[in-house]
Write an enzyme that holds these catalytic residues in place. Structure first.
Site, PDB file in Angstrom:
ATOM      1  N   LYS A  21       1.098  -1.419   0.061  1.00  0.00           N
ATOM      2  CA  LYS A  21       0.040  -0.085   0.087  1.00  0.00           C
ATOM      3  C   LYS A  21       0.792   1.188   0.431  1.00  0.00           C
ATOM      4  O   LYS A  21       1.695   0.994   0.662  1.00  0.00           O
ATOM      5  CB  LYS A  21      -0.845  -0.129   1.695  1.00  0.00           C
TER       6      LYS A  21
ATOM      7  N   SER B 144      -9.672   1.543   3.324  1.00  0.00           N
ATOM      8  CA  SER B 144      -9.168   3.044   2.146  1.00  0.00           C
ATOM      9  C   SER B 144      -7.670   1.736   1.479  1.00  0.00           C
ATOM     10  O   SER B 144      -7.209   1.970   0.432  1.00  0.00           O
ATOM     11  CB  SER B 144      -7.705   3.739   3.113  1.00  0.00           C
TER      12      SER B 144
ATOM     13  N   SER C  29     -10.031  -0.040   7.415  1.00  0.00           N
ATOM     14  CA  SER C  29      -9.501  -0.363   5.984  1.00  0.00           C
ATOM     15  C   SER C  29      -8.786  -1.611   5.162  1.00  0.00           C
ATOM     16  O   SER C  29      -8.170  -1.453   3.983  1.00  0.00           O
ATOM     17  CB  SER C  29      -8.107   1.000   6.032  1.00  0.00           C
TER      18      SER C  29
END
Lengths: 484, 96
Positions: free
Chosen positions: A78, A153, A177
């Site tokens: 990420k 997210s 997330s």
């Protein structure tokens, strides 16, 4: 053979027995990215050159007879985790050109076992959001239906895993997330206990809640990644100095006598009937395997959303004060004096959601309002923790939906912030209580995956993994693949 | 409305955000909606409850006071929008 479609475990067997090289595997993943990423928009940066170099190094290590479970495995990171010399943007304009001069601890640990980094995945700017539509660059898409959100997210990581654009990925989870996008994309995602994994090099959002964890194609792979990324790190003083067990040892498809609590409040808040029924089916399946279950009540979880939406923005408003246009990232061209530089840089660099959260946090922390909002939220956080701790006196795990609904449409909730935030109602309590929780696929509705969340007490990763594994081994939802 | 548009401007200044008029209008609405939602917390009596700032009780994590290698200046400055003589450069602060 569809190399990109392999699990970490299956790929490892092929690498170890020298039937496949890491270069072949990595090239297959890069080709897959090339062919589908314009549909999923999972990656902010694809690091092909680095990946191939790392793959060759991994092949040398394997040739020397030393193949660790992640050696030569293509993994996505990420884009809020620092990678030395590689863009780390947090999907924010304010970090559009930021190339860290150090690696996050998790990235270092993956490198130490010669895992291969294939790229950096998209997120809601600074991990603030539940759909990846708040990315400062572009929205990612759900591989099961590219008109739907992948969740967020860590939407880029979940989408990349589901679309076979990597074998596994790292995400971060502040209020859901990792788990919510894993649920939306039909893959497995785990938020470990707070402090289990070092946050050093993870760009801070809400420091008392943030935790890094794996997003993978199955529970076994989650255990394999957790084995590598967990453990004490002197550079993160909140990381726990507790020995790391071999998590693969928890992978026994046996839940006899395991006590499952089903917190009724977390079914009450907007859970779609198809999601509720898939989760109940999962509970019954586990009961059929010998687990015992009972409904339970953790009344204060109903206050989880307001507590979270005070604490997380408060911590964020403080953490994001560092973006000042001085040391890294964007500086406004219109910077005649230091104050104007600060104000214009932040105005130009941050997106709407980030500004909103900085504003909420600044207000909640400001003189005269601190007691009414921030302190109040911290006290209710205590009540919520106690409720959850009390539940674990009776139960080994708590089971809920991961998200009250399947993936929603892109654009559908952008203008309805409360509806967007409601998608985190079942995941937030684990962050507030600091406990581990895993999401595994447990069904489909209209072709979109449904996620089952299993929460365990602090440092109870093993029991969560065991229940998740038992469920997975008796179902085949995790084996289904989207058509891209 | 709990928060007026003027309050929003003041908070924006505290947060060092230069908002446009349109952003101020939008944020005033958003923030007031959220604050109404937060009011739910007042239902709970928390007078005797300790706040949780952190889930694990960590206090004063010490390490030995020993010098360790740190980043070389060129690395520290590598991402600076502007630098000069091994320093971060910013617009003039002190009037001459």
């Amino acid at each position: 053979m569809d190399l990109a479609g392999l699990t970490v475990k299956a790929a490892h067997e092929l690498l170890k027995s020298r039937q496949v090289t890491s270069r072949e595997l990595t090239e297959a993943v890069l080709r897959r990215i090339e062919s589908v990423d314009d549909k999923t928009k999972a990656y902010v940066t694809v690091t092909s050159d680095i990946a191939l170099r790392q793959a060759d190094a991994a092949d040398k290590r394997i040739a020397s007879g030393d193949a660790a479970p992640l050696t030569g495995i293509p993994i996505a990171i990420k884009d809020n985790m620092c990678t030395r010399g590689v863009l780390t943007t947090c999907s924010s304009r304010i970090l559009y050109n930021y190339k860290p001069v150090y690696d996050a601890t998790v990235v270092e640990r993956l490198a130490a076992v010669n895992a291969v980094m294939v790229g950096k995945t998209n997120l809601d700017e600074f991990a603030m959001g539940s759909s990846t539509e708040n990315s400062g660059f572009f929205a990612s898409r759900n591989p099961w239906d590219t008109e739907k959100a992948p969740g967020g997210s860590s939407g880029g990581s979940a989408s990349a895993v589901a679309a076979d654009e990597c074998l596994a990925a790292l995400g971060s989870d502040t209020g859901g997330s990792i788990r919510q996008p894993a649920s939306f994309c039909g893959v497995t995602g785990m938020k470990p206990t707070y402090g289990r994994v070092s946050r050093y090099g993870l760009v801070a959002f809400a420091s008392s809640l943030d935790q890094i964890g794996p997003i993978t194609k199955d529970v076994t792979d989650t255990a394999l990644l957790l084995n590598v990324i967990s453990g004490k790190d002197p550079r993160d003083s909140t990381s726990l100095d507790v020995p790391v067990p071999d998590y693969t040892k928890s992978l026994a498809p046996d839940v006899k006598g395991i006590k499952i609590g089903v917190p009724k409040e977390l079914f009450g808040m907007g859970t779609a009937p198809e999601v509720a029924s898939a989760v109940w089916d999962a509970v019954k399946l586990l009961a059929g395997l010998g687990a015992e279950w009972k409904e339970t009540s953790t009344p204060s979880v109903e206050y989880g959303l307001p507590v979270y939406y005070i604490i997380a923005p408060s911590e964020a408003s403080s953490n994001l004060a560092r973006y000042d246009g001085v040391r890294y990232g964007l500086r406004s061209k219109d910077s005649p004096d230091p104050i104007t530089m600060l104000m214009k840089t932040r105005e130009e660099g941050f997106g709407a959601e980030v500004k909103q959260r900085i504003m909420i946090g600044t207000y909640a922390l400001s003189a005269g309002y601190y007691d009414a909002y921030y302190l109040k939220a911290q006290k209710v956080r205590t009540l919520l923790r106690r409720d959850i701790e009390r539940a674990f006196e009776e139960f080994d795990v708590l089971v809920t939906p991961t998200s009250p609904t399947v993936a929603f449409g892109l654009g559908e909730r952008v203008d309805d912030p409360l509806a967007m935030k409601l998608s985190d109602v079942c995941t937030i309590p684990a962050n507030l209580a600091g406990i581990p929780a895993i999401s595994v696929p447990c069904g489909f509705h209209n072709g979109l995956p449904i996620g089952l969340q299993i929460m365990a007490p602090g440092l109870g990763e093993e029991i969560a993994l065991r229940v998740a594994y038992a469920f997975e081994q008796n179902t085949d939802y995790h084996k289904q693949k989207p058509n891209l | 409305m709990i928060l007026s548009r003027e309050d929003v401007s003041q908070v924006a200044f505290l947060a060092r955000l230069e908002l446009t008029d349109e952003e101020k209008d939008k944020l005033t609405g958003h923030i007031n909606n959220l604050l109404q939602h937060f009011a739910k917390l007042q239902e709970l009596d928390t007078d005797a409850v300790e706040p949780t700032s952190h889930v694990i009780p960590v206090e004063n994590v010490f390490r030995e006071d020993k010098a360790r290698p740190s980043l070389p200046p060129q690395d520290v400055l590598a991402n600076a929008p502007e630098s000069q003589d091994d320093c971060f450069a910013v617009p003039r602060i002190v009037e001459t």
